[in-house]
Design an enzyme around this catalytic site. Sequence first.
Site, PDB file in Angstrom:
ATOM      1  N   LYS A 177       0.809  -1.218   0.000  1.00 31.76           N
ATOM      2  CA  LYS A 177       0.000   0.000   0.000  1.00 31.76           C
ATOM      3  C   LYS A 177       0.842   1.268   0.000  1.00 31.76           C
ATOM      4  O   LYS A 177       0.420   2.296  -0.502  1.00 31.76           O
ATOM      5  CB  LYS A 177      -0.889   0.004   1.247  1.00 31.76           C
ATOM      6  N   ARG A 178       2.019   1.161   0.590  1.00 28.27           N
ATOM      7  CA  ARG A 178       2.903   2.324   0.640  1.00 28.27           C
ATOM      8  C   ARG A 178       3.164   2.885  -0.755  1.00 28.27           C
ATOM      9  O   ARG A 178       3.443   4.054  -0.935  1.00 28.27           O
ATOM     10  CB  ARG A 178       4.265   1.935   1.219  1.00 28.27           C
TER      11      ARG A 178
END
Length: 474
Positions: A239-240
């Site tokens: 997700k980063r």
Amino acid sequence: MTIVRTRFAPSPTGYLHIGGARTALYCWLYARKTRGTFILRIEDTDLERSTPESVQAILDGMDWLNLNYDEGPFYQTRRFDRYREVIAQMLESGTAYRCYCSKERLELLREEQMARKEKPRYDGLCRNRGIAGEGSYVVRFKNPLEGVVEFDDQVRGRLAFSNAELDDLIIARSDGTPTYNFTVVVDDWDMNITHVIRGDDHINNTPRQINILRALGATPPLYAHVPMILGGDGKRLSKRHGAVSVLQYREEGFLPEALLNYLARLGWSHGDQEIFSMSELIEYFDIKDINRAPAAFNQDKLVWLNQHYMKTGDPEHVAKEFAWHMEKLGIDTRNGPELTEVIKAQAERTKTLREMAERSRYFYEPVQVSDEMKSHFTPELIPALMMLRERLAQLDVWTRESVHEVLASTAEIHGLKLGKLAQPVRIAVTGGTVSPPIDITMVLIGQKRVLERLEILRSQANMPDGVEGEGNAL
Ligand code: GLU
């Protein structure tokens, strides 16, 4: 000849992510290529982490990507009777045994092994005990003690694992529920899976699964472990790095075919071709051409493909997806130009369908011209704008050519370059400074609305009727 049967077997513990979608695509492509069967199996036995929302997200994601399955979705939670049956058979035939070791004993064993710097593993006490114990028990698989499990990974090549490294895996917990590696095995067996294509995080499970399959008298399928996807920084995609969920890509305005084309190439290649139709992918895809090295996700390339498909894709199909975005933005498109025409005009200048939708509001809704924008309507332009309005009102045919002709001749009469007149007109009819060519924009907005918007301009400019506006300030 064996008929190919592949499966995509996601655990519904989150959204359908990019890595999962790529695995699903490869399974699907291989089944389609070989005229085999593609199966969807939902591995939902982890009751704590599986949610109905994730199941839905997987089904919706598959649907949006148009990865249709021939069988399923099968749910593992509906197959508990079958797992119990196989466990009973294995206990009966002696390929599995009941283990009564307490948590405390196992904990102690683990600590001792760690202290000796050994890999923690079950020591086989109950395997050798031969008599029934007391109290609750788990069921363990009797892993072979010696020898090597070898298989030809279709991506990695030959892999070998020593049985001495594998301990006796728990296949049923003390409450009787089956464990992950076991349910995969029973399902792959029951579903006659011939090719297991999955992420390489499952490589270490494979020798265990092969051992159980052999103990059941089944022929193990072929395995192909696909390398992971990395973010731009070389770390595992997460997700980063931005969007990882397939449906989020939809929200961001990507077309499914762009994402599929992108995912196909991310980890597989056919010469240096970048753009593939679905039928080309089906024709060219082969497991043996899957790359061994992890691939890095490249958003720019995805954007490039998206634009390609927005420009060249089947207009009706693109329009369907575009309509979804317009609706999300609350834009009612029933009253206004055809979506396919808007797409034609906008595809060149927008990267995603969402951006296109955000920039297409003025085709369907009244515009607001900010005070800052109004400053473009300088006094010397007003007469030209008003004349333009009068002349546009007289047009019987509202086409790009007729509108262009009126714009060009009005500019000329007023000694203006076309661009000088076009920009304030653009602001008046769209509320902003960016749009497709002005004549196309006006044609799409429609004669009635263009006249209304220019009329509002007159009232804002406090102009008397007619064209003689010389000297009037805004
Ligand atoms: N359920 C597993 C996962 O989502 C995949 C299992 C498999 O493909 O064998 O990671």
